[in-house]
Design an enzyme around this catalytic site. Structure first.
Site, short mmCIF file in Angstrom:
data_model
loop_
_atom_site.label_atom_id
_atom_site.label_comp_id
_atom_site.label_asym_id
_atom_site.label_seq_id
_atom_site.Cartn_x
_atom_site.Cartn_y
_atom_site.Cartn_z
N CYS A 57 0.81 -1.23 0.00
CA CYS A 57 0.00 0.00 0.00
C CYS A 57 0.85 1.28 0.00
O CYS A 57 0.54 2.24 -0.71
CB CYS A 57 -0.94 0.00 1.20
SG CYS A 57 -0.17 -0.58 2.71
N HIS A 64 -3.05 6.06 4.88
CA HIS A 64 -1.60 6.20 5.08
C HIS A 64 -1.16 7.58 4.56
O HIS A 64 -1.58 8.01 3.48
CB HIS A 64 -0.85 5.14 4.28
CG HIS A 64 -0.88 3.76 4.85
ND1 HIS A 64 -1.58 3.41 5.98
CD2 HIS A 64 -0.26 2.62 4.42
CE1 HIS A 64 -1.40 2.11 6.22
NE2 HIS A 64 -0.61 1.62 5.30
P1 NAP Z 1 -6.93 -9.85 8.15
O1 NAP Z 1 -7.97 -8.81 8.36
O2 NAP Z 1 -6.24 -10.43 9.31
O3 NAP Z 1 -7.59 -11.04 7.29
C1 NAP Z 1 -6.87 -12.20 6.93
C2 NAP Z 1 -7.69 -13.02 5.94
O4 NAP Z 1 -6.91 -14.15 5.52
C3 NAP Z 1 -8.96 -13.60 6.58
O5 NAP Z 1 -9.96 -13.70 5.59
C4 NAP Z 1 -8.49 -14.99 7.01
O6 NAP Z 1 -9.54 -15.91 7.14
C5 NAP Z 1 -7.64 -15.35 5.81
N1 NAP Z 1 -6.71 -16.42 6.11
C6 NAP Z 1 -5.73 -16.42 7.04
N2 NAP Z 1 -5.08 -17.61 7.03
C7 NAP Z 1 -5.68 -18.36 6.08
C8 NAP Z 1 -5.49 -19.68 5.60
N3 NAP Z 1 -4.55 -20.48 6.09
N4 NAP Z 1 -6.30 -20.14 4.62
C9 NAP Z 1 -7.27 -19.35 4.12
N5 NAP Z 1 -7.51 -18.08 4.52
C10 NAP Z 1 -6.72 -17.60 5.50
O7 NAP Z 1 -5.78 -9.31 7.20
P2 NAP Z 1 -5.89 -8.25 6.01
O8 NAP Z 1 -5.55 -6.91 6.52
O9 NAP Z 1 -7.15 -8.44 5.25
O10 NAP Z 1 -4.65 -8.69 5.13
C11 NAP Z 1 -4.59 -9.94 4.52
C12 NAP Z 1 -3.33 -10.01 3.65
O11 NAP Z 1 -3.44 -9.07 2.58
C13 NAP Z 1 -2.04 -9.63 4.38
O12 NAP Z 1 -1.48 -10.73 5.06
C14 NAP Z 1 -1.18 -9.14 3.26
O13 NAP Z 1 -0.50 -10.22 2.64
C15 NAP Z 1 -2.18 -8.53 2.31
N6 NAP Z 1 -2.24 -7.06 2.48
C16 NAP Z 1 -1.69 -6.30 1.54
C17 NAP Z 1 -1.69 -4.95 1.67
C18 NAP Z 1 -1.02 -4.12 0.65
O14 NAP Z 1 -0.24 -3.31 1.06
N7 NAP Z 1 -1.33 -4.27 -0.60
C19 NAP Z 1 -2.26 -4.33 2.77
C20 NAP Z 1 -2.83 -5.12 3.74
C21 NAP Z 1 -2.82 -6.49 3.58
P3 NAP Z 1 -10.24 -16.18 8.58
O15 NAP Z 1 -11.13 -14.99 8.84
O16 NAP Z 1 -10.98 -17.44 8.35
O17 NAP Z 1 -9.13 -16.28 9.58
O1 3JN Z 2 1.32 -2.47 7.46
C1 3JN Z 2 0.77 -1.94 6.51
O2 3JN Z 2 0.30 -0.81 6.56
C2 3JN Z 2 0.67 -2.67 5.21
C3 3JN Z 2 0.82 -4.13 5.44
C4 3JN Z 2 0.96 -4.99 4.48
C5 3JN Z 2 1.19 -6.40 4.75
C6 3JN Z 2 0.78 -6.96 5.96
C7 3JN Z 2 1.04 -8.30 6.23
C8 3JN Z 2 1.72 -9.07 5.33
C9 3JN Z 2 1.84 -7.19 3.82
C10 3JN Z 2 2.19 -6.61 2.49
O3 3JN Z 2 1.28 -6.38 1.71
O4 3JN Z 2 3.36 -6.35 2.20
C11 3JN Z 2 2.12 -8.52 4.11
C12 3JN Z 2 2.86 -9.40 3.18
O5 3JN Z 2 2.21 -10.02 2.36
O6 3JN Z 2 4.09 -9.46 3.27
#
Ligand code: NAP
Ligand code: 3JN
Length: 340
Positions: A133, A246
């Site tokens: 992000c 952010h």
């Molecule tokens: P979150 O609110 O904690 O949600 C995590 C999601 O992943 C929930 O739907 C969870 O399901 C699911 N999950 C976790 N472990 C799993 C597994 N083993 N199998 C299937 N589903 C699973 O986290 P979030 O903020 O949405 O972020 C999720 C991911 O998106 C992060 O880890 C990161 O890789 C990515 N992300 C990217 C950005 C970016 O900068 N582009 C920003 C934020 C996040 P349950 O509800 O069933 O536990």
């Molecule tokens: O912390 C933030 O503001 C953005 C977080 C992103 C994030 C959180 C957990 C795992 C990432 C990411 O998108 O880089 C990951 C990950 O997939 O490494």
């Protein structure tokens, strides 16, 4: 020509990003024929709404992607690493929000305003990566400046909202704030220190070079998306007690001579950017203005008087929307319209 209809899946549908992906698919009127909502076994039995219908959440499995055209992943890096290849093997294109595939040379890393042409490379592995992000909002604002004047160096400090850490972190800021203003004891579990009424110069794990992973993601991803490894980049990423949005303080040094007025005019004509820059009227981008919309807001554009070709600016966006869900759905839309 009739509009193509896409069978879509959202892996991580119950999370902060997955939930917003579902909302973005609705808002952007994505041509979905069917939708699969996938999460861990913990969420089986839950239902989520899509376009007015209740949809059962299913457990993400290796065979979840048969008949699916596009899968949007936001279930963590380990989950993407394990399941994206199974999806690709079944002919489904994965648009992945985690860092698992971002730096893979066979995987395009895409911000539609900057490098939509890279989507063509999806054929190599069947995976397209969505950047971090903090990277996305920075390159939306800096790429037009780089194209016109050349950027030699970027110095960025971020002020990142807790929603970037997921739903548990949103609850932690809320619970700690409520406890502290009521003189009650509070718990700290998501972050190593209290986040309420505090700032933590620590996002993701520390590396041997003293930087955090989040900081190095900004360095490496920016070079890949802007297709220029010569740009010098240094980042400090900080978690602040804000729920959504952010903010970034960005200093750039350009190759060609440029003024703050030039940058302002260029950004006023850049798709995806809104300039809010009238300091005398106290107008500059705020996290609370960015939250809930998709533009990257830029303000405080001024000459850096300490060097000949330096510019300072303040860049703000909704980290869950443009920083994650919106960018992913925009990629999926281009994929649908131009490649499938
Ligand atoms: P979150 O609110 O904690 O949600 C995590 C999601 O992943 C929930 O739907 C969870 O399901 C699911 N999950 C976790 N472990 C799993 C597994 N083993 N199998 C299937 N589903 C699973 O986290 P979030 O903020 O949405 O972020 C999720 C991911 O998106 C992060 O880890 C990161 O890789 C990515 N992300 C990217 C950005 C970016 O900068 N582009 C920003 C934020 C996040 P349950 O509800 O069933 O536990
Ligand atoms: O912390 C933030 O503001 C953005 C977080 C992103 C994030 C959180 C957990 C795992 C990432 C990411 O998108 O880089 C990951 C990950 O997939 O490494």
């Amino acid at each position: 020509m009739a509009q193509k209809k896409i069978n879509i899946a959202v892996a991580g549908a119950t999370g902060a990003v997955g939930n917003q992906m579902i909302r973005c698919l609705e808002e952007m009127n994505f041509p979905a024929n069917s939708i699969q909502l996938l999460a861990s076994s913990r969420s089986v039995g839950r239902q989520l709404r899509f376009k007015g219908d209740l949809v059962d959440v299913k457990e993400l499995k290796e065979n979840s992607f048969k008949g699916v055209d596009i899968a949007l992943f936001s279930a963590g890096g380990g989950t993407s690493e394990k399941f994206a290849p199974f999806a690709a093997k079944d002919g489904c294109v994965v648009v992945d929000n985690s860092s698992a595939w971002r730096m893979d040379p066979q995987v395009p890393l895409v911000v539609p305003e900057v490098n939509p042409h890279a989507i063509a490379q999806h054929t190599e592995k069947g995976i397209i990566a969505n950047p971090n992000c903090s990277t996305i909002q920075m390159v939306v604002a800096l790429n037009p400046i780089h194209k016109k004047y050349g950027i030699k160096r970027i110095v960025v400090s971020t002020y990142q909202a807790v929603s970037g850490t997921g739903k548990k972190a949103i609850d932690e800021l809320f619970d700690q704030t409520r406890a502290i203003i009521n003189f009650l004891n509070y718990e700290t579990s998501v972050y190593p220190h209290r986040i309420a009424f505090n700032c933590l110069p620590h996002i993701d794990a520390f590396l041997d070079n003293g930087y955090t992973k989040e900081e190095m993601k900004m360095v490496n991803e920016t070079r890949k998306i802007m297709e220029d490894d010569s740009i010098g980049i240094t980042a400090t990423t900080v978690r602040v007690p804000v729920f959504f949005g952010h903010c970034e303080s960005v200093n750039i040094e350009t190759i060609e001579s440029v003024s703050a007025a030039d940058v302002k005019m260029l950004l006023e004509n850049t798709p995806g950017v809104r300039v809010i820059d009238d300091p005398k009227k106290n107008m500059y981008p705020l996290a609370i203005d960015a939250a809930g919309q998709d533009l990257t807001l830029v303000g405080r554009i001024r000459n850096d008087e300490s060097i000949p070709n330096g510019i300072n600016m303040w860049i703000v966006a909704d980290n869950i929307r443009k920083g994650a869900a919106t960018n992913t759905v925009q990629i999926a839309r281009i994929l649908t319209d131009e490649y499938l």
